[in-house]
Structure formats: C-alpha cells, structure tokens
Design an enzyme around this catalytic site. Structure first.
Site, PDB file in Angstrom:
ATOM      1  N   ALA A 119       2.481  22.971 -57.950  1.00  0.00           N
ATOM      2  CA  ALA A 119       2.919  21.983 -56.962  1.00  0.00           C
ATOM      3  C   ALA A 119       1.743  21.113 -56.538  1.00  0.00           C
ATOM      4  O   ALA A 119       0.589  21.539 -56.546  1.00  0.00           O
ATOM      5  CB  ALA A 119       3.527  22.691 -55.751  1.00  0.00           C
ATOM      6  N   MET A 120       2.055  19.879 -56.148  1.00  0.00           N
ATOM      7  CA  MET A 120       0.996  18.905 -55.847  1.00  0.00           C
ATOM      8  C   MET A 120       0.125  19.328 -54.668  1.00  0.00           C
ATOM      9  O   MET A 120      -1.007  18.866 -54.539  1.00  0.00           O
ATOM     10  CB  MET A 120       1.621  17.533 -55.602  1.00  0.00           C
ATOM     11  CG  MET A 120       2.430  17.424 -54.323  1.00  0.00           C
ATOM     12  SD  MET A 120       3.119  15.776 -54.097  1.00  0.00           S
ATOM     13  CE  MET A 120       4.541  15.872 -55.170  1.00  0.00           C
ATOM     14  N   ARG A 121       0.621  20.232 -53.841  1.00  0.00           N
ATOM     15  CA  ARG A 121      -0.198  20.672 -52.699  1.00  0.00           C
ATOM     16  C   ARG A 121      -1.315  21.621 -53.139  1.00  0.00           C
ATOM     17  O   ARG A 121      -2.239  21.893 -52.369  1.00  0.00           O
ATOM     18  CB  ARG A 121       0.684  21.347 -51.651  1.00  0.00           C
ATOM     19  CG  ARG A 121       1.409  22.587 -52.121  1.00  0.00           C
ATOM     20  CD  ARG A 121       2.309  23.141 -51.019  1.00  0.00           C
ATOM     21  NE  ARG A 121       3.076  24.302 -51.454  1.00  0.00           N
ATOM     22  CZ  ARG A 121       4.238  24.250 -52.063  1.00  0.00           C
ATOM     23  NH1 ARG A 121       4.780  23.062 -52.337  1.00  0.00           N
ATOM     24  NH2 ARG A 121       4.878  25.357 -52.410  1.00  0.00           N
ATOM     25  N   TYR A 122      -1.212  22.126 -54.388  1.00  0.00           N
ATOM     26  CA  TYR A 122      -2.234  23.047 -54.884  1.00  0.00           C
ATOM     27  C   TYR A 122      -3.239  22.377 -55.826  1.00  0.00           C
ATOM     28  O   TYR A 122      -4.335  22.897 -56.020  1.00  0.00           O
ATOM     29  CB  TYR A 122      -1.579  24.219 -55.630  1.00  0.00           C
ATOM     30  CG  TYR A 122      -0.639  25.027 -54.778  1.00  0.00           C
ATOM     31  CD1 TYR A 122      -1.085  25.689 -53.636  1.00  0.00           C
ATOM     32  CD2 TYR A 122       0.707  25.141 -55.116  1.00  0.00           C
ATOM     33  CE1 TYR A 122      -0.218  26.434 -52.849  1.00  0.00           C
ATOM     34  CE2 TYR A 122       1.581  25.882 -54.338  1.00  0.00           C
ATOM     35  CZ  TYR A 122       1.115  26.527 -53.205  1.00  0.00           C
ATOM     36  OH  TYR A 122       1.971  27.264 -52.424  1.00  0.00           O
ATOM     37  N   THR A 123      -2.866  21.291 -56.438  1.00  0.00           N
ATOM     38  CA  THR A 123      -3.727  20.663 -57.443  1.00  0.00           C
ATOM     39  C   THR A 123      -4.526  19.512 -56.844  1.00  0.00           C
ATOM     40  O   THR A 123      -4.132  18.914 -55.840  1.00  0.00           O
ATOM     41  CB  THR A 123      -2.883  20.145 -58.622  1.00  0.00           C
ATOM     42  OG1 THR A 123      -1.884  19.244 -58.124  1.00  0.00           O
ATOM     43  CG2 THR A 123      -2.202  21.290 -59.351  1.00  0.00           C
TER      44      THR A 123
END
Length: 836
Positions: A119-123
């Site tokens: 998910a974009m919150r992790y990358t």
C-alpha cells in the site's frame, strides 16, 4: 415549474450521442491513453513526475511516502483518485517493466511474479537520474505551461526530455479505436541512431538498423529473427517473437538434463508461466518434464525444468515454445501523439519528432538565457556608469528624501533606467571598492561573449544541432549500458520440432548393454594407418563394451532393426548427445515394446521412403530378404515386423538398395564371401521369412557383414586383432545366391577371425573401435589394394588383450584431412551406409 435561469434545448439523441462520444474519444486519445512523441509520457505519468519535482524529490534527497506523492498529484494536477495514480507510479519504478525506470522506489513495489506492490502508505519514492534528464531545464521557459484542472497552478504540456524517452522505455495503452505498443530500446544504441539522423535527415532505416539492431527489453530474453524488427522500423507495425533465455545443464546424477530458464520474455509473469508448465505436465502435453522448481533469488531468475531420464532437451524446449509463454509475440504498434494528433510512425519519423522537439527546447532555452544575460548586462552597464561618477551618485542619493525620490533623481540626472537605478540603490558599500569594480567589468565582458554566442545559436540551426549532439554524446559516455536482449538472426517459426535441429553428420554408438549416444563426427581426428587413435568410449575392465558404431545425419530417419527381426522408426536428433568418453543412455528409453533379450542388430539411415528402392536384410545363419523401402514409411509406436526369424537365428544387417546395378556381398566369420546380383532375390512382404543367401562352412561359421557394392569399389575386410585387407570387388567371383563363396582373407592366429567387411573407395575413411573403447580413423588412401587371398596389413595397434568390435565407413570429399574442423566439413551428410 422551471426557474427563469433554466433553459432546455431540444436535441436529437443520435446527434448528441455522436458528439458526446467523439468528445470522449478525443479526451481518451489526447489526454489519457497515448504517449507524446516528444517526451514519451502519458499525462498521468507526466503529472506524477512533475509533482515529485515540485516536492524536490531529486536522486540525492530522502525518499518520501508514495501516499504524499499521489495525494499531491491528485490534488494539484490529476483529479482521478489516488488509487488510480499509485499503479502508474509503481510501474515507473519496476525495473522489469521499464528499461530505464523513472522512479526510485523504496519498499515493496511488486515482482516479476505478479505480486502486487505494498500500500502507498508503506512505500516511498524519489526521482531517478533518468527522470531528471527529462525534467532538466524545465524552469527555463523551454516548454509551454498551462493551468491545471482548477486553474490554481500551472503544469507543463510536455517535458524538455534530454533523451528520446519514448523509444528508450516504450509505451503501451488502449484508446478508443486505436492502441499503442512501443517496445523499449537500448539508450546507447538509440543515441547512435539519433546522431545519424541528426547528421543527415535522409538517413535510411538500414543505416539505423546497423547501429540499433532492434528493441532491448528490460527482462532480456531473445528476439527471434529480424523480420518483425524490420517491419516495425519501416512501417511502425510488426510482430516480434520473444523467447525466454535458457540453457541445458547436466543433472547431478549425470543421467538426466535440466533446462534452466534465466530470463523471461517481456511482460511474462514468471509465476504464471511455472503454473502453466505444471498444468501442461498434468495434462500430458509436456511429457518429458519430471519436475519444475523456481530457484530465483536476489541474484536473478532461475527456473529449473528437470527432464525425465533419456528425454531430449531439444524436443522439450521446442514443445515449451509451442505450448507455453516461454515464447510469446509482442505486437509492436508505434502509435503516438505527434503535433497533438495520433500517428503511426516508423523509427525514422519517431526519432525525427524527438529531434524537432529538442531543437525547439534548445532554442527556447537559449532565448531564455539570452534575455537573462541581456538583463544582467544592462544592470552591469549601470554599475560601470555609476562607478565612473560615484561621488556624484552618492551625493545625489544622500540628498534624496526617500528611495523613490533617489530613483527618480538617478534616472533624471544620470539617464539610468529604472532597473539600473534600483540595482544601484541596492548596492552595498563594499561593492564600491576598486576590487569589486574589476569584478563587475570582468562579469560584463563575459556576458557580452555569452550574448554574442546565444544570438549566434538562435541564428544558426546547425549550432543547435551541435548542442544536441554534444548532450547526447555526454549521455552516451556516462549512461551507456550493455544490451540485455539477444537477437538471433536464424531463429524461425517453430512449426516442426526439426526447425530447431541443425543438420550435421554424427556418429552413433551402441554398447553391449544397449546404451546409445550420438557424437559430432569432428570429435574423431583422422590419423595415419597404424596409429593408436583416441578414446571413443570409456570402459572399465569387466564392465560394458562397445558393440556397434553407425554414422548418420541428425535429420535422417533411423530404421532400427533388432535381432528379433523387429523394426523401429526414429529420428537421429532424438538420441542423446554425449562426449567421446560418455556411455550414453539406454536405447530402451527411445524404443517402446522392446522384449527381454531383444537387442539392436542393425541401423539404417534414410532421408525419405521412395518407391522403387529396397531394403536388403541378412541374418546370422545366411538368410536374406528384399523388401520395398516404402513398406517401412509408416511407423508404429511399438515397431513393425521386418523379418520372420527362425529359432536360433537373428538379424545382423540391413542395407539400402537404390539402383539395379548394385550387387550384394555376404561375408562370414571364417573368411568366406559370396557376391550375387540383388535381383536374384525377389521382393517380399515384411512378414516373409526370406531365402538362403550363403551356405556356411560349419556350425562355427556365421554371417558377419552384408554389403551392397558396385564394380568400381573395393572392400575392406577387418579382423579381430587389428589386421585387415583391401581388395577390389571384381576380385570376388560372382556366384549364385546360396553358394559357399570364395576366400576373402586368410584366417590365422595373427589376424583372428573376421570382424566385418565394408565397401570403400579412395574418398572414404574408416572408423575402427575396440572393446576397451579405443578409436581410430583411417583414410583409405593409406591402405593399398591387395590380392583377395592375402593376410592383409596392420590397421591399428591394439592394447594387450584388446580386440576390435566395431567398424564404420565415413565418406569424405578431400584427399587429405589433417584437422578436426576440416574433417567435420568433409563428411557427406546422409550418404553413408551403416553396419555393425
């Protein structure tokens, strides 16, 4: 009830649908699905990169969360939702999807197995150097800027693009009524091609192909043939056949082979490919594979296909090409927006479109630099003028009531411009020193030189091209990378398994335990008569022995006759290839229906099954039979009956008869020979028993060889102990079928019994092999013709206790062959006859 401001306009539904669909179509084509020929980007990609530039995410800074990047892109430039933007960002970071990634991702950005990104919150992400080259000079008025969707910010309509990104990274997209699929290329090769077009706008596509032979995919692999490449480059459309790169390794047990896949075709999901292969194995479509393993790691891809014992890797690879995504087709369609219109462009036009764009960028950048330099020079002129009358200027400023009044006084009294007056008012006191005055004068002189250069660039198009050339050469020097995708010029369509088999002459050996292998002829170096030879079959004392050796061409049909009179049909290339010392693999793996005690007795290789030609069969007890060759042209899986064998007898030879002038010779173990015309034996059916060919002297005697000869040939009779004799065919008196015959060689303790006999000419060479694996190749020019009843000469020096067990003729077409390479070239494929 309508409000006064509401207006209803009646409209035909058909017209409204037509107009609305047209507007929608143009929106998809221009603003969504197709890349721009100038920078190779779609609007969504361009907006993401521009948002990252605004966040100052250059290669040297810390990564930022992708959620932040997607949020800024969506909020400022691309109002389509973060979940739509993130996949585009992810793809630009995947090095198996982009030849030169534009985003440097940190975290889980997916894999070639099709795993989704986190998910974009992790990358996190930042720009790569490649992206910086696209964005370079964006702040120098090099491209047009337009308002964003809510007119609160401005965004570029295109990037300056320092390199041809569209061809470097390729692009794919589906619009309305059209689609694009542009393959990626190698930057170094593309720069060389661009330099050619830059130097000469009439450069041919053939010249481009010389420096840029084809696409270069990020996953490597192989492009088969150049026809698809040429079609793509000439017309903008073409089909590229892509294959995985693989090689064959020997298994640890030395009995099987493994096919190793190390590179995938572009856009092929590795995990899905493995599943596909496993499904085909379960469906019995791929029968030669026993196991599939994925041993890929951080160092690269490694998919292991373990073959079953005795399986031919060439056959399995061919079936992989035919039934799996090991081979795929890339449908190239070089469609892009050129001057805001979708066009299918050939390679020359696409390169030219980038050159035109880059020339415009250089000119706009130069104009920007010129304006900036002229403005600065104007200020410096004011400084120099002020320095020349500094006392008066200072006095005027001190006597002024405020800044505005001082500016007006400077303009009125000294004829400064307003810009010069403001700059003078902002000078610090230390800048009035003599040293600072020298710096101003130096800077002014340098600016005048730059202004002259900028004006010259704007006036001369060739100078603009020189600038582009220098920039490309610098990129080429620093960022050139090796080609990943190999182009195989001779790879063609796989319509038949034999398309991947090379036609070459080989030696086939069969051991006493019926182990078979094939070897290239060139591994046997020709020697003089009496030499010791080379090891052709590795034996250990008391173990297996070499029983027979045959010659053939890889694409010949092999008719394999067993001692029980059964015939099997096989292609030479299906046999396992081995080195000289290798034992081979059990022939039972290639022949179905072999019974206990059944062994290979004779092998015949033919190119086609013609009517009017015959097979001549002979047994150990002297029974012979002639059968039409076309009777063996329809093979069966478990073989067909070739000869009805009597109890205690067995088949020992099979010969091909092509014309009526040929005669048959039978040679026995105790040195007798009989010669008669083949028409003395009438053609029979496959199941017939045959007729008497020779009468044996006693119970110890038996037939060792059957030859089909002509009058101009000679025959070489070879004995167990390495001695032999070459005699003319005409020296053997023609007798009736079934007679005892005449003496072929003297049998004594020195010679031993007769191993076999073979028809030869001066253009032939003979391969002799011993029970201990010793092999020697002898040119028949080194063996003189002798009388029929003589003892003969030594052909090979055998080791103590060793005896000859096999002999074979190899036809050559040169008088003297001294090297393995020349020897291999001289073998006439498919013209040899074969015998134990």
């Amino acid at each position: 009830m309508l409000n006064k401001e509401e207006i209803i306009v009646p409209k035909n539904l058909e017209e409204e649908m037509k107009e609305s669909y047209l507007r929608y179509s143009m929106s998809v084509i221009i603003s969504r699905a197709l890349p721009d020929a100038r920078d190779g980007l779609k609007p969504s990609q361009r907006r993401i990169l521009y948002a990252m530039k605004q966040l100052n995410l250059t290669p040297g800074v810390k990564h930022r969360k992708c959620a932040k990047i997607c949020g800024d892109t969506s909020g400022d430039y691309h109002p389509h939702g973060e979940s739509v933007i993130y996949p585009t960002l992810v793809r630009m970071a995947q090095d198996w999807a982009m030849r030169y990634p534009l985003v440097d991702g940190q975290g889980n950005f997916g894999s070639i197995d099709g795993d989704p990104a986190a998910a974009m919150r992790y990358t996190e992400a930042r720009l790569t150097h490649s992206a910086i080259f696209l964005l370079e000079d964006l702040d120098k008025d090099t491209v047009d800027m337009v308002p964003n969707y809510d007119e609160t910010k401005y965004e570029p309509v295109v990037f300056p693009s320092k390199f041809p990104n569209l061809l470097c990274n390729g692009s794919s997209g589906i619009a309305v009524g059209m689609a694009t699929n542009i393959p990626p290329h190698n930057l170094g090769e593309l720069i060389e091609a661009t330099l050619l077009v830059l130097a000469n706008s009439q450069t041919s596509i053939e010249d481009i192909l010389e420096v840029m032979p084809g696409p270069d995919f990020p996953t490597g692999g192989i492009i088969c043939g150049t026809e698809g490449i040429r079609s793509t480059y000439y017309t903008g459309r073409g089909k590229l056949r892509l294959r995985a790169r693989m090689h064959v390794e020997e298994n640890s047990d030395k009995q099987r082979e493994n096919i190793i896949l190390t590179e995938m075709p572009y856009n092929v999901n590795k995990s899905r490919l493995i599943e596909q292969i496993a499904e085909l194995i379960n469906e019995k479509t791929l029968t030669g594979i026993s196991d599939v393993r994925d041993e890929s790691d951080k160092d690269g891809i490694r998919v292991v296909l373990e073959l079953k014992k005795g399986e031919s890797s060439e056959v399995v690879i061919n079936r992989l090409y035919k039934f799996t995504d090991v081979q795929v087709t890339f449908g190239a369609n070089m469609l892009a927006l050129d001057k805001n219109l979708p066009r299918t462009m050939n390679i020359h036009r696409m390169i030219s479109a980038w050159i035109r764009h880059r020339m415009d960028v250089i000119q706009r950048r130069t104009r920007y630099e010129l304006n900036k330099a002229e403005a600065r020079a104007h200020i410096l002129e004011g400084f120099l003028k002020a320095l020349s009358c500094m006392d008066e200027v200072v006095k005027t400023i001190r006597e002024s009531s405020n800044k505005e009044h001082a500016k007006q006084q400077l303009v009125e009294l000294f004829s400064f411009s307003e810009a010069q007056a403001l700059a003078i008012l902002e000078l610090r006191l230390y800048q009035l020193t003599g040293l600072e005055a020298d710096k101003v004068q130096k800077e002014y002189s340098e600016l005048l030189e730059k202004i002259t250069y900028y004006r010259k660039v704007l006036a001369e198009e060739e100078l603009v091209k020189d600038i582009i050339r220098e920039e490309l050469q610098e990129l080429h020097k620093v960022h050139k990378t090796p080609r990943r995708t190999r182009i195989e010029m001779d790879a063609g369509d796989v319509r038949d398994i034999e398309d991947i088999i090379s036609d070459e002459s080989v030696i086939i050996t069969i051991s006493g335990d019926d182990y078979v292998k094939r070897m290239p002829v060139k591994v046997f170096r020709e020697q003089k008569r009496g030499g010791q030879g080379v090891t052709g079959f590795d034996m250990k004392k008391g173990s297996d022995f070499l029983k027979a050796v045959y010659s053939a061409s890889t694409k010949d049909y092999l008719l394999i006759f067993t001692n029980f009179g059964q015939c099997y049909w096989l292609k030479v290339w299906r046999l396992p290839e081995g080195e000289r010392r290798a034992k081979g693999k059990p022939i039972i793996n290639f022949l179905e229906g072999i019974r206990p005690g059944e062994q290979v007795a004779a092998v015949l290789n033919v190119k086609r099954f013609e009517q009017g030609e015959y097979l001549f069969l002979a047994t150990k007890k002297g029974v012979v039979k002639k059968v039409s060759l076309d009777a063996f042209g329809s093979p069966r899986k478990k073989g067909i009956r070739a000869l009805e064998i009597d109890d205690g007898d067995e088949l020992i030879a099979a010969r091909h008869i092509a014309n009526d002038e040929e005669k048959v010779m039978l040679f026995t173990r105790l040195g007798m020979a009989v010669r008669f015309p083949h028409d003395k034996v009438r053609p029979m059916g496959r199941a017939a028993r045959g007729v008497r060919g020779v009468s044996l002297k006693n119970e110890q005697d038996f037939v060792v060889s059957c030859q089909v000869v002509t009058e101009d040939q000679s025959v070489l009779v070879v004995c167990d102990n390495g001695f032999g004799k070459r005699s003319l065919v005409c020296d053997f008196r023609e007798t009736n079928r079934g007679s005892v015959g005449v003496r072929s060689i003297v049998i004594n303790q020195r010679n031993g019994d007769v191993l076999g006999a073979i028809s030869v000419t001066d253009c032939d060479s003979i391969l002799l092999m011993s029970a201990q694996g010793q092999a020697i190749r002898i040119n028949m020019q080194d063996v003189r013709v002798m009388g029929r009843a003589t003892q003969g000469v030594r052909l090979v020096n055998l080791r103590e206790g060793d005896t000859l067990v096999a002999m074979e003729k190899l036809s050559i077409n040169t008088e003297s062959v001294e090297t393995e390479e020349n020897l291999a070239a001289s073998v006439q494929s498919g013209q040899d006859t074969i015998e134990e």
